[in-house]
Every structure is written in C-alpha cells, then in structure tokens.
Scaffold this motif. Sequence first.
Motif, PDB file in Angstrom:
ATOM      1  N   ASN A 267       0.755  -1.260  -0.108  1.00 37.28           N
ATOM      2  CA  ASN A 267      -0.074  -0.124   0.058  1.00 37.28           C
ATOM      3  C   ASN A 267       0.951   1.305  -0.075  1.00 37.28           C
ATOM      4  O   ASN A 267       0.357   2.393   0.396  1.00 37.28           O
ATOM      5  CB  ASN A 267      -0.985   0.051   1.188  1.00 37.28           C
ATOM      6  CG  ASN A 267      -2.206  -0.774   0.937  1.00 37.28           C
ATOM      7  OD1 ASN A 267      -3.141  -0.423   0.277  1.00 37.28           O
ATOM      8  ND2 ASN A 267      -2.142  -2.222   1.202  1.00 37.28           N
ATOM      9  N   GLY A 268       2.166   1.097  -0.141  1.00 36.74           N
ATOM     10  CA  GLY A 268       3.090   2.215  -0.424  1.00 36.74           C
ATOM     11  C   GLY A 268       3.977   2.997   0.765  1.00 36.74           C
ATOM     12  O   GLY A 268       4.218   3.965   0.801  1.00 36.74           O
ATOM     13  N   PHE A 269       3.409   2.455   1.884  1.00 34.87           N
ATOM     14  CA  PHE A 269       4.064   2.857   3.232  1.00 34.87           C
ATOM     15  C   PHE A 269       5.440   2.129   3.315  1.00 34.87           C
ATOM     16  O   PHE A 269       5.848   1.266   2.807  1.00 34.87           O
ATOM     17  CB  PHE A 269       3.130   2.359   4.368  1.00 34.87           C
ATOM     18  CG  PHE A 269       1.932   2.868   4.560  1.00 34.87           C
ATOM     19  CD1 PHE A 269       1.489   4.213   4.778  1.00 34.87           C
ATOM     20  CD2 PHE A 269       0.671   1.911   3.991  1.00 34.87           C
ATOM     21  CE1 PHE A 269       0.166   4.722   5.077  1.00 34.87           C
ATOM     22  CE2 PHE A 269      -0.681   2.625   4.040  1.00 34.87           C
ATOM     23  CZ  PHE A 269      -1.039   3.729   4.433  1.00 34.87           C
ATOM     24  N   LYS A 270       6.193   3.061   4.138  1.00 37.88           N
ATOM     25  CA  LYS A 270       7.609   2.501   4.388  1.00 37.88           C
ATOM     26  C   LYS A 270       7.421   1.636   5.759  1.00 37.88           C
ATOM     27  O   LYS A 270       6.842   1.987   6.517  1.00 37.88           O
ATOM     28  CB  LYS A 270       8.523   3.559   4.507  1.00 37.88           C
ATOM     29  CG  LYS A 270       8.691   4.489   3.083  1.00 37.88           C
ATOM     30  CD  LYS A 270       9.197   3.812   2.203  1.00 37.88           C
ATOM     31  CE  LYS A 270       9.299   4.803   0.893  1.00 37.88           C
ATOM     32  NZ  LYS A 270      10.158   4.106  -0.150  1.00 37.88           N
ATOM     33  N   VAL A 271       8.350   0.615   5.721  1.00 35.21           N
ATOM     34  CA  VAL A 271       8.561  -0.110   7.072  1.00 35.21           C
ATOM     35  C   VAL A 271       9.850   0.064   7.601  1.00 35.21           C
ATOM     36  O   VAL A 271      10.866  -0.259   6.725  1.00 35.21           O
ATOM     37  CB  VAL A 271       8.277  -1.631   6.459  1.00 35.21           C
ATOM     38  CG1 VAL A 271       8.344  -2.820   7.977  1.00 35.21           C
ATOM     39  CG2 VAL A 271       6.732  -1.899   6.076  1.00 35.21           C
ATOM     40  N   GLU A 272       9.897   0.150   8.846  1.00 37.46           N
ATOM     41  CA  GLU A 272      11.133   0.404   9.514  1.00 37.46           C
ATOM     42  C   GLU A 272      11.518  -0.943  10.589  1.00 37.46           C
ATOM     43  O   GLU A 272      10.270  -1.118  11.343  1.00 37.46           O
ATOM     44  CB  GLU A 272      11.275   1.411  10.215  1.00 37.46           C
ATOM     45  CG  GLU A 272      11.333   2.690   9.446  1.00 37.46           C
ATOM     46  CD  GLU A 272      11.390   3.939  10.264  1.00 37.46           C
ATOM     47  OE1 GLU A 272      12.747   4.579  10.273  1.00 37.46           O
ATOM     48  OE2 GLU A 272      10.577   4.505  10.732  1.00 37.46           O
ATOM     49  N   ILE A 273      12.421  -1.419  10.558  1.00 37.86           N
ATOM     50  CA  ILE A 273      12.626  -2.388  11.892  1.00 37.86           C
ATOM     51  C   ILE A 273      13.518  -1.781  12.790  1.00 37.86           C
ATOM     52  O   ILE A 273      14.623  -1.463  12.665  1.00 37.86           O
ATOM     53  CB  ILE A 273      13.533  -3.653  11.029  1.00 37.86           C
ATOM     54  CG1 ILE A 273      12.809  -4.379  10.069  1.00 37.86           C
ATOM     55  CG2 ILE A 273      13.755  -4.578  12.416  1.00 37.86           C
ATOM     56  CD1 ILE A 273      13.535  -5.588   9.480  1.00 37.86           C
ATOM     57  N   ASP A 274      12.864  -1.615  14.105  1.00 38.21           N
ATOM     58  CA  ASP A 274      13.469  -0.726  14.877  1.00 38.21           C
ATOM     59  C   ASP A 274      14.276  -1.715  16.022  1.00 38.21           C
ATOM     60  O   ASP A 274      13.800  -3.091  16.334  1.00 38.21           O
ATOM     61  CB  ASP A 274      12.175  -0.161  15.886  1.00 38.21           C
ATOM     62  CG  ASP A 274      12.757   1.021  16.684  1.00 38.21           C
ATOM     63  OD1 ASP A 274      14.016   1.494  16.374  1.00 38.21           O
ATOM     64  OD2 ASP A 274      11.999   1.563  17.487  1.00 38.21           O
ATOM     65  N   ASP A 275      15.328  -1.070  16.742  1.00 38.84           N
ATOM     66  CA  ASP A 275      16.086  -1.968  17.474  1.00 38.84           C
ATOM     67  C   ASP A 275      16.793  -3.056  17.175  1.00 38.84           C
ATOM     68  O   ASP A 275      17.072  -3.957  17.777  1.00 38.84           O
ATOM     69  CB  ASP A 275      15.280  -2.372  18.816  1.00 38.84           C
ATOM     70  CG  ASP A 275      14.710  -0.921  19.444  1.00 38.84           C
ATOM     71  OD1 ASP A 275      15.514   0.128  19.469  1.00 38.84           O
ATOM     72  OD2 ASP A 275      13.555  -1.174  20.296  1.00 38.84           O
ATOM     73  N   PHE A 276      17.189  -3.103  15.802  1.00 38.40           N
ATOM     74  CA  PHE A 276      17.877  -4.228  15.045  1.00 38.40           C
ATOM     75  C   PHE A 276      19.059  -4.615  15.868  1.00 38.40           C
ATOM     76  O   PHE A 276      19.849  -3.790  16.197  1.00 38.40           O
ATOM     77  CB  PHE A 276      18.115  -3.942  13.756  1.00 38.40           C
ATOM     78  CG  PHE A 276      18.653  -5.572  12.903  1.00 38.40           C
ATOM     79  CD1 PHE A 276      17.971  -6.451  12.679  1.00 38.40           C
ATOM     80  CD2 PHE A 276      19.880  -5.505  12.765  1.00 38.40           C
ATOM     81  CE1 PHE A 276      18.284  -7.527  12.303  1.00 38.40           C
ATOM     82  CE2 PHE A 276      20.686  -6.483  12.424  1.00 38.40           C
ATOM     83  CZ  PHE A 276      19.675  -7.630  11.737  1.00 38.40           C
ATOM     84  N   GLY A 277      19.498  -5.918  16.400  1.00 37.19           N
ATOM     85  CA  GLY A 277      20.485  -6.094  17.107  1.00 37.19           C
ATOM     86  C   GLY A 277      20.225  -6.258  18.671  1.00 37.19           C
ATOM     87  O   GLY A 277      21.208  -6.986  19.459  1.00 37.19           O
ATOM     88  N   SER A 278      18.849  -5.764  18.948  1.00 37.71           N
ATOM     89  CA  SER A 278      18.604  -5.796  20.482  1.00 37.71           C
ATOM     90  C   SER A 278      18.291  -7.324  20.876  1.00 37.71           C
ATOM     91  O   SER A 278      18.409  -7.676  22.171  1.00 37.71           O
ATOM     92  CB  SER A 278      17.635  -4.770  20.754  1.00 37.71           C
ATOM     93  OG  SER A 278      16.375  -5.040  20.063  1.00 37.71           O
ATOM     94  N   CYS A 279      17.779  -8.043  20.059  1.00 39.47           N
ATOM     95  CA  CYS A 279      17.508  -9.300  20.513  1.00 39.47           C
ATOM     96  C   CYS A 279      18.511 -10.369  19.617  1.00 39.47           C
ATOM     97  O   CYS A 279      19.519  -9.990  19.031  1.00 39.47           O
ATOM     98  CB  CYS A 279      15.955  -9.796  19.830  1.00 39.47           C
ATOM     99  SG  CYS A 279      14.833  -8.874  20.457  1.00 39.47           S
TER     100      CYS A 279
END
Length: 164
Positions: free
Chosen positions: A88-100
């Motif tokens: 649907n054209g939205f941007k997706v961010e993965i937050d806190d990468f590397g925290s798990c």
Amino acid sequence: LIAELDAYILRKAAEYIKEWKDKLGVYINLSVNLSRVDIYRPHLLEDIIDYVDSNNVPHSCYYLEITESAFVEDSKEVIPFLSKIKENGFKVEIDDFGSCYSSFGALADLPFDILKIDMQFIRSMDRNPKVKAIIKMIIDLAKMMDAITVAEGVETEAQYLFYL
C-alpha cells in the motif's frame, strides 16, 4: 488502552504531515511505532489508510516501525502484515535491530525499507572492536538488501564519522 492510544497517535501523525505540508510547502516523512497489540488489530491497515488518505498525505511519507523482537517472535503473522503495508506504499522500519537474537533467516523474508541499529550497539562500539565489525556488517547487509540504515543514539563525532 494501548490500542486507543496507538490509534490516536496514528491519526495525529497523518494530521501533522498535512499540517507541515500546508505550513512549509513540502511533505516531511514521519515514523510511527506499531505495538504488538496493533499488529493483531483486524482493521489496522484500513484505519491507517483512512487516516492518511483523509489528510491527502502520500503513503510514502508515512513510516511504520516495528521492533525486531516482534517479528522474531511471531514472523508468521508479522511478515504478511508488513507485506500488505508495503504493497500500500507505506515504508517499513525495523526498530532496535540487534537488540534481540537477530534472525537473519527472518530478515531475508521480511519486507522492510529501513533497518534501525539498536542504540546499545552504538554505545558500546568504542569499547569493543567486535561491535564495530557487527555494525559494519549490518550496514553492508542493509545496502545489499536495498535498505537504508539508521543508527540510533549517535552522540560523538567519531560515531558519526564511522557511518560515512
């Protein structure tokens, strides 16, 4: 109450983007965190589309963040949902990468535009050369996956220069 609060924030984010466009003449991108509760709300995507469209905001200006732990723990539910967001054209961010315990297998299947490196990596990079190697690898990996990398918590010139 988290679902009500999140709905309010999601709606206000679209209103702010419209307000800034009206005042400044340009669209400013805005990121909004999605809680795990949100992901399982039946009409979340329709609500987001309604908030954004009713404010005449391009979907590409509206970034939706999900924490790494949410997709690692329940990727079977999260990946299809994020795919619909991107469709649907939205941007997706993965937050806190590397925290798990990052699952690179899940990352390969996850539709995302931005990979946000966890602040703890940045804070420890000056004390531990292995952390610098991991950060470099994450940046290179994101580039190979046509994604942008954001480093949270950069506070020194040396940290800033490391990313150039």
